[in-house]
Design a protein around this motif. Sequence first.
Motif, PDB file in Angstrom:
ATOM      1  N   LEU A  35      -4.389  -4.973  -3.479  1.00 48.02           N
ATOM      2  CA  LEU A  35      -3.398  -5.938  -2.999  1.00 48.02           C
ATOM      3  C   LEU A  35      -2.667  -5.414  -1.769  1.00 48.02           C
ATOM      4  O   LEU A  35      -2.388  -6.172  -0.830  1.00 48.02           O
ATOM      5  N   THR A  36      -2.370  -4.116  -1.773  1.00 49.51           N
ATOM      6  CA  THR A  36      -1.697  -3.525  -0.616  1.00 49.51           C
ATOM      7  C   THR A  36      -2.581  -3.580   0.626  1.00 49.51           C
ATOM      8  O   THR A  36      -2.119  -3.905   1.730  1.00 49.51           O
ATOM      9  N   VAL A  37      -3.854  -3.273   0.446  1.00 50.14           N
ATOM     10  CA  VAL A  37      -4.783  -3.330   1.578  1.00 50.14           C
ATOM     11  C   VAL A  37      -4.882  -4.750   2.127  1.00 50.14           C
ATOM     12  O   VAL A  37      -4.808  -4.976   3.346  1.00 50.14           O
ATOM     13  N   ARG A  38      -5.026  -5.734   1.210  1.00 52.07           N
ATOM     14  CA  ARG A  38      -5.134  -7.120   1.657  1.00 52.07           C
ATOM     15  C   ARG A  38      -3.871  -7.576   2.356  1.00 52.07           C
ATOM     16  O   ARG A  38      -3.934  -8.238   3.409  1.00 52.07           O
ATOM     17  N   ALA A  39      -2.708  -7.209   1.811  1.00 57.56           N
ATOM     18  CA  ALA A  39      -1.445  -7.577   2.450  1.00 57.56           C
ATOM     19  C   ALA A  39      -1.320  -6.918   3.821  1.00 57.56           C
ATOM     20  O   ALA A  39      -0.837  -7.534   4.779  1.00 57.56           O
ATOM     21  N   GLY A  40      -1.749  -5.664   3.925  1.00 56.16           N
ATOM     22  CA  GLY A  40      -1.705  -4.976   5.213  1.00 56.16           C
ATOM     23  C   GLY A  40      -2.610  -5.627   6.243  1.00 56.16           C
ATOM     24  O   GLY A  40      -2.249  -5.754   7.421  1.00 56.16           O
ATOM     25  N   GLN A  41      -3.802  -6.058   5.800  1.00 63.91           N
ATOM     26  CA  GLN A  41      -4.724  -6.728   6.726  1.00 63.91           C
ATOM     27  C   GLN A  41      -4.143  -8.047   7.221  1.00 63.91           C
ATOM     28  O   GLN A  41      -4.190  -8.349   8.424  1.00 63.91           O
TER      29      GLN A  41
END
Length: 296
Positions: A35-41
Amino acid sequence: MSDAPITPRGGPAPAFEVEDPLAVAARRRVRNYKLTVRAGQIGTFIVIVAGWQLLTHFKILDPFFAGSPWGILLRLADWAVHGTAYGSLWLQIWVTMEEALLGFAVGVISGVVMGVLLGEIPLLADILGPYIKMVNALPRIVLGSIFVIWLGLGLPSKVMLAAVLVFFVVFFNAFQGVRSVDRNLVANARILGASRLQVVWHVVVPSATTWIIASLHVALGFSIIGAIVGEFLGAQKGLGLVIATAQNNFDTNGVFGAMLIIGLIAVSAEGLMSIAERRLLAWRPPAATETSQAGL
């Protein structure tokens, strides 16, 4: 009156399994990481696009030279509705994808065959090695020009350029993969009576599969690059020709629009390649990077 405990008909009640707290915590960490990676992207995309639009809106960047996200969307919408100067936008995408996929297939097959062949026959590798290195050192744009002269502006010249780019990536990985095969496995197969061809097919090729598949991610991108560069040098249709025409007309939004389409195609192809890799390498134990995140 009996004091025996009463149990439900059909036997004792099933015991509920208590899930390991460590496993639950690990799954939670993996889910939070994704979720953090997706939010960062998504956040990075919003910051770049919004910043770009604001800079061009307030004339900090000249929209004529820098383009703008809104102008790119308008250009793509115009192409989708009215087509490009060379026909439908979808036709240009299809032509480029056809060239890239054919070049990818030709390059992968020839790269694997030559890599395995030279990896298994040291004499042949020593004879052809200098010539392969010499051709690999040639600028690809020079090869593209030669292919246009030889094969014309049609499909074959683009396929050949894409295939050359793919070939060297796959060849060197396949060659190294064959050279890295455990010689004990080869010796055991020979002891069991396997022929040279059987050893190659049942021992060498499967052992080098990881190397070969790892090269396909890069090779797929190179096939698209080869098709685009070939079209840029000379073509009748394709996204490369659309980019060249937009450049000649100083249409910055058109150049960025075509680049956006190419990027989306590359990302989609990479996703499909990752799915295929997981299917083909399902027998391989998961690597440490696949079961945990860096820094945890």
